[in-house]
Design a protein around this motif. Structure first.
Motif, mmCIF file in Angstrom:
data_model
loop_
_atom_site.group_PDB
_atom_site.id
_atom_site.type_symbol
_atom_site.label_atom_id
_atom_site.label_comp_id
_atom_site.label_asym_id
_atom_site.label_seq_id
_atom_site.Cartn_x
_atom_site.Cartn_y
_atom_site.Cartn_z
ATOM 1 N N UNK A 50 0.771 -1.247 0.005
ATOM 2 C CA UNK A 50 0.061 -0.014 0.023
ATOM 3 C C UNK A 50 0.671 1.236 0.049
ATOM 4 N N UNK A 51 2.137 1.039 -0.174
ATOM 5 C CA UNK A 51 2.975 2.192 -0.209
ATOM 6 C C UNK A 51 3.610 2.786 1.120
ATOM 7 N N UNK A 52 3.502 2.056 1.989
ATOM 8 C CA UNK A 52 4.086 2.439 3.335
ATOM 9 C C UNK A 52 5.545 2.034 3.678
ATOM 10 N N UNK A 53 6.132 3.087 4.382
ATOM 11 C CA UNK A 53 7.413 2.652 5.073
ATOM 12 C C UNK A 53 7.473 1.796 6.217
ATOM 13 N N UNK A 54 7.824 0.544 6.132
ATOM 14 C CA UNK A 54 7.580 -0.381 7.151
ATOM 15 C C UNK A 54 8.596 -1.092 7.720
ATOM 16 N N UNK A 55 8.778 -1.030 8.866
ATOM 17 C CA UNK A 55 9.730 -1.896 10.005
ATOM 18 C C UNK A 55 9.042 -3.123 10.558
ATOM 19 N N UNK A 56 9.820 -4.194 10.733
ATOM 20 C CA UNK A 56 9.178 -5.374 11.217
ATOM 21 C C UNK A 56 10.412 -5.748 12.357
ATOM 22 N N UNK A 57 10.086 -6.235 13.547
ATOM 23 C CA UNK A 57 11.017 -6.647 14.490
ATOM 24 C C UNK A 57 10.580 -8.124 14.731
ATOM 25 N N UNK A 58 11.525 -9.116 14.798
ATOM 26 C CA UNK A 58 11.540 -10.404 15.076
ATOM 27 C C UNK A 58 12.576 -11.058 15.746
ATOM 28 N N UNK A 59 12.090 -11.760 16.861
ATOM 29 C CA UNK A 59 13.484 -12.023 17.841
ATOM 30 C C UNK A 59 13.956 -13.258 17.553
ATOM 31 N N UNK A 60 13.348 -14.193 16.661
ATOM 32 C CA UNK A 60 13.781 -15.610 16.508
ATOM 33 C C UNK A 60 13.685 -15.841 14.883
ATOM 34 N N UNK A 61 12.995 -16.652 14.377
ATOM 35 C CA UNK A 61 12.886 -16.909 12.761
ATOM 36 C C UNK A 61 11.590 -16.518 12.266
ATOM 37 N N UNK A 62 11.520 -16.144 11.210
ATOM 38 C CA UNK A 62 10.369 -15.595 10.409
ATOM 39 C C UNK A 62 9.369 -16.953 10.385
ATOM 40 N N UNK A 76 9.940 -10.430 2.303
ATOM 41 C CA UNK A 76 9.679 -9.107 3.277
ATOM 42 C C UNK A 76 10.827 -8.031 2.396
ATOM 43 N N UNK A 77 11.950 -8.401 2.081
ATOM 44 C CA UNK A 77 13.094 -7.618 1.520
ATOM 45 C C UNK A 77 12.720 -7.249 0.204
ATOM 46 N N UNK A 78 12.138 -8.196 -0.515
ATOM 47 C CA UNK A 78 11.759 -7.680 -1.779
ATOM 48 C C UNK A 78 10.680 -6.559 -1.762
ATOM 49 N N UNK A 79 9.865 -6.519 -0.882
ATOM 50 C CA UNK A 79 8.719 -5.567 -0.704
ATOM 51 C C UNK A 79 9.388 -4.329 0.095
ATOM 52 N N UNK A 80 10.643 -4.224 0.154
ATOM 53 C CA UNK A 80 11.358 -2.950 0.932
ATOM 54 C C UNK A 80 10.937 -2.808 2.572
ATOM 55 N N UNK A 81 10.608 -4.077 3.019
ATOM 56 C CA UNK A 81 10.251 -3.673 4.749
ATOM 57 C C UNK A 81 11.499 -3.883 5.284
ATOM 58 N N UNK A 82 11.951 -3.146 6.187
ATOM 59 C CA UNK A 82 13.278 -3.164 7.163
ATOM 60 C C UNK A 82 12.982 -3.975 7.936
ATOM 61 N N UNK A 83 13.993 -4.914 8.393
ATOM 62 C CA UNK A 83 13.997 -5.987 9.432
ATOM 63 C C UNK A 83 15.047 -5.504 10.439
#
Length: 573
Positions: A137-149, A215-222
């Motif tokens: 939808x065009x948002x700048x997104x961050x995602x936080x993960x403590x283990x595996x996706x 996630x990376x291909x959609x520009x989400x920062x991990x």
């Protein structure tokens, strides 16, 4: 004038970063804003964009190298330009870039440098789907993960369990071979649990890597670490790095439930997480809880030669199932050698020289090398942090838009306890992301969400059970068709089970569809579609089904409910 490319500082405590890969080679043209390389720190993986246009003149540090922050890793300039005169990064004036384009209502402007439209805590089914949908939808997104996706389903649940159950299917095929005229000289086998677990781990690794790539291909920062929400509604990673975002999606998922039973901490008592990494096959196993996980693992291990006893407090296994379906499943499991005790509570766990005994409330002792604690899962509230949400029975309460009692924070998936399944978490994540970005417009609808148990035969259901329908509607019609009368099932030697449909007698509305038999997990999506489209039994039987197929059993069950089934004996009037 050439421009430095330096290793950036992406966290408060970051001192160095690893170059994962360069996306450009020396001599390649570069546009400002174009991705040059990917870097990795202990907290995050990110793509580094060019801050000037030109040509990549020089790469001074290659992929795989770890470089201190602020050190030069390359140069951009004009083709053929000398590196004798260099502009520092601070002297670069970036070319004006267009902001993200948003569908629907405009997103609120973000004024803080480095902030995001949306931050997602948790990379399970709800979290990673929400992050990708928001990015779409065009948002700048961050995602936080403590283990595996991938969350519980991918790492500790559905996928590993199905990998184990596939072994049971293979062995079952060998067992059936003689009746079909295929004779093996020797049908004995041994089990290499280490190799079995390694195979399972390979499947899981491929899928978790796939989620990360999406996630990376959609520009989400991990970001890697434990994300918690502070009083200012920022996300704090491992108590240090702060992520600022307009909206937050808390998709913390779930964790293994525990029971307050004396002796439950015995080292031989395994959780559903533990048992999927067993390096040796236990000779005997006590399964505490006859839910989906317990029943599936019981079948997987009994097929490998383990003696299995299931202890369930309710009067039938997998209590959420239609009772007739549950009874049929129990009979099939018992044929395979699983001992099942229902209406039985455990008083305590005793040590028996390194093994254990589950002592029932009537004094009976059930001994085993190992026990599996499979009473279900509970919401994981670790990410709540300093925010006070409205909590109901240990679950974060949400409305039909997936928004919590705290405005701007959404909680899809297991953490809200509405329906703890991966596929419902996918949908909740989509709904949460769209509402977080566009305003609360999309409501959650789970009336047609199916449930599946991957035993042999498989079980799949959608809608109300017969008991629930009678209680709610009173006047209902029930249709049923056995797989023993289905041509495809007979040809395949998969005749156990049936399809059962429940209709409202007044309007003919389909209230529930329950399948126990081969291919049930595949057939249930058709049943869900019928219910989602509010199709009637009459409309369905106007459809021509392929022959021979397992799906014909669904057609015949609906016809039976209407009293017009062709391939069942005529009912006495």
């Amino acid at each position: 004038m050439a421009t430095e490319i330096i290793m950036p500082k992406t966290g408060l405590d970051m001192t160095e970063g690893e170059i994962v890969s360069w996306r450009k080679n020396e001599g390649d043209p570069v546009q400002a804003g174009e991705v040059l390389l990917e870097i990795m720190t202990d907290k995050t993986s990110m793509e580094l964009e060019a801050e000037a246009s030109g040509v990549l003149l020089k790469i001074t540090h290659q992929a795989g190298e770890t470089v201190p922050i602020a050190e030069v890793i390359g140069y951009i300039g004009e083709a053929g330009e000398s590196l004798e005169t260099v502009r520092t990064k601070d002297e670069v004036v970036p070319e004006k870039q267009e902001g993200p384009k948003h569908e629907g209502a405009p997103l609120p402007l973000v004024h803080l440098e480095g902030s995001y439209h949306l931050c997602v805590i948790g990379g399970g089914p709800a979290g990673y789907v929400a992050a990708i949908r928001a990015a779409q939808l065009g948002a700048k997104v961050a995602i936080v993960e403590k283990a595996e996706f991938g969350g519980t389903c991918l790492n500790k649940g559905c996928i590993p369990t199905k990998t184990f159950l596939r072994n049971a299917e293979i062995l079952d095929g060998v067992e059936q071979a003689a009746a079909r005229g295929i004779n093996f000289a020797d049908t004995s086998f041994t089990v290499d649990m280490k190799k079995l677990v390694t195979y399972k781990d390979g499947v899981v690794k491929k899928l978790t890597g796939g989620v990360y790539s999406l996630l990376k291909s959609n520009g989400v920062e991990v970001f890697r670490g434990v994300g918690k929400i502070n009083r200012d509604k920022d996300v704090v990673v491992d108590g240090k790095d702060i992520i600022k975002a307009d909206k937050i999606i808390l998709a913390g998922g779930s964790k293994v439930g525990r029971l307050p039973i004396p002796g439950i901490d015995h080292p031989a008592v395994l959780t559903s997480d533990d048992i999927l990494s067993l390096q040796e096959r236990p000779e005997s196993l006590v399964v505490i809880g006859g839910g989906v996980i317990g029943v599936e693992m019981a079948e997987a291990l009994v097929s490998l030669g383990t003696k299995v006893t299931i202890i369930e407090m309710a009067d039938h296994i997998i209590p959420a199932l239609d009772k007739e379906v549950s009874q049929t499943l129990r009979a099939e499991l018992e044929k395979r050698g699983v001992k099942i005790l229902t209406g039985a509570g455990i008083e305590k766990i005793e040590d028996r020289s390194g093994k254990l005994a589950a002592i029932l409330k009537d004094g009976t002792a059930i001994e085993g090398d190992k026990a599996l604690l499979s009473i279900g899962r509970v919401p994981d509230l670790e990410g709540v942090g300093e925010i006070e949400f409205e909590i109901e029975r240990g679950r974060i309460k949400v409305d039909k838009f997936m928004e919590t009692s705290v405005k701007g924070i959404y909680a899809p998936g297991d953490i809200n306890g509405l329906k703890m399944l991966a596929h419902t978490a996918f949908r909740m994540g989509e709904v949460a992301a769209e509402n977080a970005l566009r305003g609360n417009e999309r409501e959650l609808n789970m009336l047609s969400a199916p449930s599946v148990v991957y035993t042999r035969p498989e079980v799949a259901t959608v809608g109300l059970t017969e008991d629930q329908a009678r209680e709610k509607y009173g006047d209902i019609r029930v249709g049923k068709f056995p797989f023993a009368a289905n041509g495809r099932a007979l040809a395949s030697g998969e005749t156990a089970g049936f399809v059962k449909v429940i209709l409202d007698n007044k309007y003919g509305e389909i209230l529930g569809i329950h399948i126990i038999g081969a291919m049930a997990a595949e057939m249930i999506s058709q049943a869900s579609l019928i219910m989602e489209m509010e199709g009637t039994a009459e409309e369905v039987i106007d459809t021509i089904y392929g022959h021979p197929t397992y799906s014909e059993a669904l057609y015949e069950a609906l016809a039976d409910a209407l009293g017009v089934a062709i391939h069942l004996p005529a009912k006495k009037k």
